[in-house]
Design a protein around this motif. Structure first.
Motif, PDB file in Angstrom:
ATOM      1  N   THR A  72       0.831  -1.196   0.000  1.00  0.00           N
ATOM      2  CA  THR A  72       0.000   0.000   0.000  1.00  0.00           C
ATOM      3  C   THR A  72       0.869   1.251   0.000  1.00  0.00           C
ATOM      4  O   THR A  72       1.780   1.396   0.825  1.00  0.00           O
ATOM      5  CB  THR A  72      -0.924   0.013   1.232  1.00  0.00           C
ATOM      6  N   ARG A  82      -3.285   3.674  -2.393  1.00  0.00           N
ATOM      7  CA  ARG A  82      -3.387   2.813  -3.584  1.00  0.00           C
ATOM      8  C   ARG A  82      -2.558   1.555  -3.369  1.00  0.00           C
ATOM      9  O   ARG A  82      -1.424   1.621  -2.902  1.00  0.00           O
ATOM     10  CB  ARG A  82      -2.895   3.569  -4.804  1.00  0.00           C
ATOM     11  N   ASP A  83      -3.143   0.406  -3.719  1.00  0.00           N
ATOM     12  CA  ASP A  83      -2.459  -0.880  -3.573  1.00  0.00           C
ATOM     13  C   ASP A  83      -1.840  -1.304  -4.898  1.00  0.00           C
ATOM     14  O   ASP A  83      -2.498  -1.266  -5.941  1.00  0.00           O
ATOM     15  CB  ASP A  83      -3.437  -1.955  -3.107  1.00  0.00           C
ATOM     16  N   ILE A  84      -0.582  -1.716  -4.839  1.00  0.00           N
ATOM     17  CA  ILE A  84       0.148  -2.145  -6.029  1.00  0.00           C
ATOM     18  C   ILE A  84       0.753  -3.522  -5.744  1.00  0.00           C
ATOM     19  O   ILE A  84       1.341  -3.747  -4.683  1.00  0.00           O
ATOM     20  CB  ILE A  84       1.267  -1.152  -6.404  1.00  0.00           C
ATOM     21  N   SER A  87       1.603   6.834  -4.943  1.00  0.00           N
ATOM     22  CA  SER A  87       1.567   5.762  -5.940  1.00  0.00           C
ATOM     23  C   SER A  87       2.224   6.169  -7.247  1.00  0.00           C
ATOM     24  O   SER A  87       2.869   5.346  -7.898  1.00  0.00           O
ATOM     25  CB  SER A  87       0.126   5.315  -6.187  1.00  0.00           C
ATOM     26  N   ILE A 132       5.228   4.055  -8.955  1.00  0.00           N
ATOM     27  CA  ILE A 132       5.139   3.513 -10.311  1.00  0.00           C
ATOM     28  C   ILE A 132       6.286   4.030 -11.165  1.00  0.00           C
ATOM     29  O   ILE A 132       6.853   3.289 -11.992  1.00  0.00           O
ATOM     30  CB  ILE A 132       3.769   3.850 -10.925  1.00  0.00           C
ATOM     31  N   TYR A 137       4.696  -4.983 -12.201  1.00  0.00           N
ATOM     32  CA  TYR A 137       3.729  -4.537 -11.201  1.00  0.00           C
ATOM     33  C   TYR A 137       2.341  -4.525 -11.812  1.00  0.00           C
ATOM     34  O   TYR A 137       2.152  -4.548 -13.036  1.00  0.00           O
ATOM     35  CB  TYR A 137       4.092  -3.142 -10.663  1.00  0.00           C
ATOM     36  N   ASN A 165      -1.912  -3.078 -10.690  1.00  0.00           N
ATOM     37  CA  ASN A 165      -2.789  -2.422  -9.722  1.00  0.00           C
ATOM     38  C   ASN A 165      -3.810  -3.422  -9.177  1.00  0.00           C
ATOM     39  O   ASN A 165      -4.227  -4.348  -9.880  1.00  0.00           O
ATOM     40  CB  ASN A 165      -3.524  -1.257 -10.392  1.00  0.00           C
ATOM     41  N   ASN A 177      -7.136  -3.779  -8.853  1.00  0.00           N
ATOM     42  CA  ASN A 177      -8.299  -3.112  -9.418  1.00  0.00           C
ATOM     43  C   ASN A 177      -9.608  -3.733  -8.946  1.00  0.00           C
ATOM     44  O   ASN A 177      -9.667  -4.915  -8.601  1.00  0.00           O
ATOM     45  CB  ASN A 177      -8.254  -3.177 -10.950  1.00  0.00           C
ATOM     46  N   ASP A 201     -13.106  -1.037 -12.173  1.00  0.00           N
ATOM     47  CA  ASP A 201     -11.878  -0.671 -12.891  1.00  0.00           C
ATOM     48  C   ASP A 201     -11.717  -1.522 -14.143  1.00  0.00           C
ATOM     49  O   ASP A 201     -11.247  -1.035 -15.180  1.00  0.00           O
ATOM     50  CB  ASP A 201     -10.658  -0.846 -11.985  1.00  0.00           C
ATOM     51  N   HIS A 251     -10.995  -0.596 -18.109  1.00  0.00           N
ATOM     52  CA  HIS A 251      -9.563  -0.867 -18.313  1.00  0.00           C
ATOM     53  C   HIS A 251      -9.167  -0.653 -19.776  1.00  0.00           C
ATOM     54  O   HIS A 251      -9.857  -1.113 -20.695  1.00  0.00           O
ATOM     55  CB  HIS A 251      -9.245  -2.307 -17.909  1.00  0.00           C
TER      56      HIS A 251
END
Length: 394
Positions: free
Chosen positions: A251, A256-258, A313, A317, A327, A329, A331, A335, A339
């Motif tokens: 996080t 935002r989580d990646i 984020s 990135i 990587y 996202n 989503n 999303d 996309h």
């Protein structure tokens, strides 16, 4: 002989043009298979019970139609039969006699009780390809069990390698799509296509047998091998990889989580230098190779979480891009709808156009639009006329 509506055909030839599939099917696994055969040009006659395939009623999300129905019944013809009624059973027999493929996923033993067992059908019709989709196969003590997707996810162990760390069923995770059904349908598709190719060489049809449990077990090959020969089952680690580190979700400062993935030592070195900017980790024995990083996952993931937690984020990135670190996202389904990589195809539903995810294989015969999924018994009268019994001699 009546033929399918030519307006439903794309302009270029498709590999299964001219192939007739009779599908005595319901729910997901067999309909998934037959819909992909229809995409490839096969004429698929879907035989439904008088009240219709129960998948028609799973939801009403797509302009009043079931999401499942729209997804895996496109391009078929529907006839409603009561196969326990002699006249309808005789009609089904005449349809099968002219078919190239007979596909079914009824309850165990149902087709045999109707006199439509695969071996007997191929004895009468040597060029016929038959495909039986079952829950647990036709051998073993559990062959008669009912098999729905979540039940098979549980029985095969899939749920025990999904979900969050912890003990008890509350930590287990159902895979959020009908994975066992879909996998069985794909395996049936492969088997049928191979059987049709084999028939071109030998002139004879053959039998294809697929089970949901066998399909799930094959998906479980790596955990199975690790457990049987390595002595230890993989642990549930949520959005992390059980045998690779770092590989999981982190996080950023803006929430935002990646998900990041390190696959080899070169990637690890670049990740340390350019993303983490912690060069001392390159000499830390806890990070000396993937096995060491997995053994010290708490330390490694802790460092990554600390760095990501201090970065917006966008900056994270940028660093990941510079290091060429893989990587993605985390989503939502919303999303996915938006996309940029999502390919869709239009499809008519109840007089309106919906967008459906395109086939995952891009081929030159792919139609510009998917054909409509049929109303119950929509082609019934025409099919009955086409396969009517010959008039008795006067």
């Amino acid at each position: 002989m009546p033929t399918p509506d030519p307006s439903r055909r794309p302009p270029s030839p498709r590999p299964l043009d001219g192939v007739l599939v009779v599908a005595l099917e319901q729910a997901v696994a067999a309909p998934y298979c037959s819909s992909r055969l229809a995409d490839a040009g096969a004429r698929v006659i879907k035989v439904e019970r008088k009240e219709g395939d129960f998948a028609r009623g799973y939801d009403r999300a797509v302009h009043g139609e079931s999401s499942y129905w729209v997804w895996i019944n496109r391009g078929k013809e529907s006839i409603a039969l009561d196969v326990k009624e002699p006249g309808d059973l005789a009609l089904l027999r005449r349809m099968i006699a002219r078919a190239d493929v007979f596909l079914q996923n009824l309850a165990p033993g149902a087709t045999e009780r109707l006199g439509l067992g695969s071996a007997a059908l191929r004895e009468r019709h040597p060029r016929l390809v038959t495909c039986d989709i079952s829950g647990y196969g036709d051998e073993g003590s559990q062959q008669g069990l009912k098999a729905y997707d979540l039940l098979v996810q549980a029985e095969s162990g899939l749920v025990t390698v999904s979900g969050a760390p912890g003990r008890g069923v509350e930590s287990l995770g159902r895979i959020g799509v009908s994975l066992c059904d879909i996998s069985a349908g794909l395996n049936a598709l492969v088997g049928i296509q191979q059987a049709l190719l084999q028939r071109e060489r030998t002139g004879r049809g053959s039998g294809v047998k697929v089970s949901l449990f066998g399909s799930a077990a094959e998906l479980m090959s790596v955990p199975y091998l690790q457990t049987r020969y390595g002595g230890k089952a993989p642990e549930r680690v949520g959005l992390k990889h059980p045998t690779i580190a770092p590989y999981g979700a982190f996080t950023c400062a803006d929430g935002r989580d990646i998900v990041i993935s390190i696959q080899n030592e070169r990637e690890w070195r670049d990740f340390v230098r350019l993303v983490l900017r912690r060069p001392a980790l390159l000499d830390d024995p806890r990070c000396a190779g993937n096995a060491a990083r997995v053994a010290h996952r708490a330390f490694v993931d802790g460092v990554v979480a600390e760095v990501f937690g201090a970065l917006a984020s966008g900056e994270a990135i940028d660093r990941l891009t510079e290091a060429q670190t893989a990587y993605g996202n985390v989503n939502s389904v919303h999303d996915l709808v938006e996309h940029p990589q999502l390919r869709t195809r239009p499809m008519p539903v109840q007089g309106r156009t919906v967008e459906l995810p395109a086939s995952p294989w891009g081929v030159e015969w792919e139609p510009a639009a998917f054909a409509e999924a049929p109303a119950l018994d929509a082609q019934g009268a025409r099919i009955r006329a086409e396969f009517a019994a010959p008039a008795a001699d006067g």
